[in-house]
Scaffold this motif. Structure first.
Motif, short mmCIF file in Angstrom:
data_model
loop_
_atom_site.label_atom_id
_atom_site.label_comp_id
_atom_site.label_asym_id
_atom_site.label_seq_id
_atom_site.Cartn_x
_atom_site.Cartn_y
_atom_site.Cartn_z
N SER A 67 -0.90 8.71 3.86
CA SER A 67 -1.98 9.63 3.79
C SER A 67 -2.98 9.62 5.05
O SER A 67 -3.83 10.71 5.29
CB SER A 67 -2.97 9.32 2.56
OG SER A 67 -3.49 8.12 2.61
N THR A 68 -2.67 8.54 5.81
CA THR A 68 -3.62 8.41 6.93
C THR A 68 -3.13 7.67 7.86
O THR A 68 -1.97 7.16 7.77
CB THR A 68 -5.05 8.01 6.41
OG1 THR A 68 -5.97 7.90 7.61
CG2 THR A 68 -5.01 6.29 5.96
N LEU A 69 -4.00 7.40 9.11
CA LEU A 69 -3.31 6.46 10.08
C LEU A 69 -4.55 5.94 10.82
O LEU A 69 -5.64 6.64 10.66
CB LEU A 69 -2.41 7.08 11.10
CG LEU A 69 -2.82 8.40 11.70
CD1 LEU A 69 -3.74 8.20 12.89
CD2 LEU A 69 -1.62 9.35 12.18
N GLY A 70 -4.32 4.64 11.46
CA GLY A 70 -5.35 4.32 12.26
C GLY A 70 -6.34 3.27 11.58
O GLY A 70 -7.05 2.54 12.28
N LEU A 97 0.66 12.63 6.68
CA LEU A 97 0.41 13.69 5.95
C LEU A 97 -1.01 13.95 5.90
O LEU A 97 -1.89 13.74 4.93
CB LEU A 97 0.76 13.46 4.44
CG LEU A 97 1.59 14.88 3.51
CD1 LEU A 97 2.63 15.27 4.42
CD2 LEU A 97 1.94 14.36 2.17
N LEU A 98 -1.23 14.68 6.95
CA LEU A 98 -2.89 14.74 7.27
C LEU A 98 -3.32 16.18 6.63
O LEU A 98 -4.57 16.51 6.85
CB LEU A 98 -3.06 14.55 8.76
CG LEU A 98 -2.89 13.39 9.21
CD1 LEU A 98 -3.26 13.33 10.69
CD2 LEU A 98 -4.06 12.38 8.60
N SER A 99 -2.33 17.25 6.49
CA SER A 99 -2.94 18.53 6.10
C SER A 99 -2.12 19.19 5.30
O SER A 99 -0.96 18.72 4.85
CB SER A 99 -3.17 19.46 7.49
OG SER A 99 -1.50 19.41 8.07
N ARG A 100 -2.49 20.37 4.49
CA ARG A 100 -1.75 21.13 3.73
C ARG A 100 -0.56 21.67 4.37
O ARG A 100 0.40 21.80 3.61
CB ARG A 100 -2.75 22.20 3.24
CG ARG A 100 -3.88 21.83 2.03
CD ARG A 100 -3.36 21.82 0.82
NE ARG A 100 -4.49 21.34 -0.15
CZ ARG A 100 -4.40 21.32 -1.54
NH1 ARG A 100 -3.10 21.81 -2.02
NH2 ARG A 100 -5.13 20.76 -2.15
#
Length: 331
Positions: A67-70, A97-100
């Motif tokens: 769902s995220t990174l960093g 998976l950062l966006s629709r």
């Protein structure tokens, strides 16, 4: 460049025997195995992994979707997953998976992520992302950091973690308890861990410690050091008494503490605060918190997926790991 046929010819064995040696087949006679290995070294032969994947129908690749990174949690989680995959001869593809728009592409069964041997989906809820509540693939997959009744999953018991905070947080007479965090900009990408922590915490305070539910206040704050810092700078509890804070992440706790310091308000003198995660800096700031077994979660998840890929695990997987409370100096 030497081929498998060259190895077979020089070792005076069949191509099939060479293939069995390369695949660690236990039925190969030790004498033939030694001849093949000696010849491979002599010819400096390197197996063609692409041809091997075609014959075995395995790519030796795993897709990791997050769902995220960093952030530190996911960096440690993915690192531990990747270590186990590497030890077992697998490489990984990471997809955030950062966006629709990315979710729309990920919903396509022909997406390249579904061409690998299996998938690890981290901190995402399929029940919120897909109408049929499963991934559009027949490939093995496992959810990580998400409790899911329908899909194979490995997770840390966040409800129990919330109860641990409820058991240990200091309460003050005629005072309120504040829960900081839980803001999700898009519910489609929420794993539900914050909600589980809140429910466990409130259940423990109300049902086991007799605390008045009306005195528990949930303050929606994003998972951001900057946002929690700004929130702390403006936070003015309407009371003269000491108060208690449960920050749903150490990131939020750290920002809030630093923001409150600008007002001359510090723990534990003026209030108690407990975080969640036990990140690398948490000990340095003496933050009382809940430690998540992040590396163990990554290791277990990768091992379970590899067992599924090799048809060694047919039962539904619901692996739960237990967090622990770490008392320091902010509570």
């Amino acid at each position: 460049m030497p081929s498998v046929k060259d190895v077979a010819k020089l070792a005076n064995v069949s191509v099939g025997t060479v293939s069995k040696v390369l695949n660690n087949d236990p039925t190969v006679k030790q004498k033939n195995r030694e001849k093949v290995l000696k010849t491979i070294k002599q010819l400096n032969y390197v197996p063609n992994i692409y041809a091997k994947s075609l014959s075995s129908r395995k790519t030796k690749m795993i897709s990791i979707v997050s769902s995220t990174l960093g952030d530190e949690f996911h960096e440690r989680l993915v690192s531990s997953i990747d270590q186990i995959l590497s030890e077992n001869g697998y490489d990984s593809i990471f997809f955030s998976l950062l966006s629709r728009e990315r979710l729309k592409r990920f919903s396509n069964p022909s997406h390249f992520l579904y061409q690998t041997d299996g998938l690890i989906v981290s901190s995402l809820s399929l029940t919120k992302m897909f109408e049929n509540k499963t991934l559009p693939t027949s490939k093995p997959y496992i959810l990580v950091d998400t409790r899911d009744a329908l899909n194979d999953c490995a997770f840390i018991d966040n409800y129990y973690g919330g109860k641990l905070v409820g058991q240990n947080i200091k309460l003050y007479e005629n005072s309120k308890v504040y829960i900081l965090g839980g803001y999700e900009p898009d519910e489609a990408f929420s794993s539900g861990v914050f909600s589980e922590r809140i429910i466990g915490f409130i259940d423990e305070l109300v049902n086991n410690r007799g605390f008045n539910r009306k005195n528990i206040v949930i303050m929606k704050v994003g998972l951001s050091l900057k946002e929690s810092y700004e929130f702390g700078k403006k936070f003015t509890p309407n009371q003269r008494h000491k108060f208690s804070v449960f920050a749903l992440s150490d990131i939020i706790a750290f920002g809030f503490i630093e923001g409150m310091k600008t007002l001359g308000i510090k723990p534990p003198d003026n209030y108690s605060i407990i975080g969640y995660d036990d990140l690398s800096y948490s000990e340095n700031i003496e933050l009382s918190t809940v430690r998540q077994p992040i590396e163990e979660l990554g290791k277990v998840s990768a091992e379970l997926l590899l067992k599924k890929i090799n048809n060694k695990f047919e039962d539904k997987i619901h692996k739960s790991l237990i967090p622990e409370f770490i008392e320091r100096n902010t509570n």
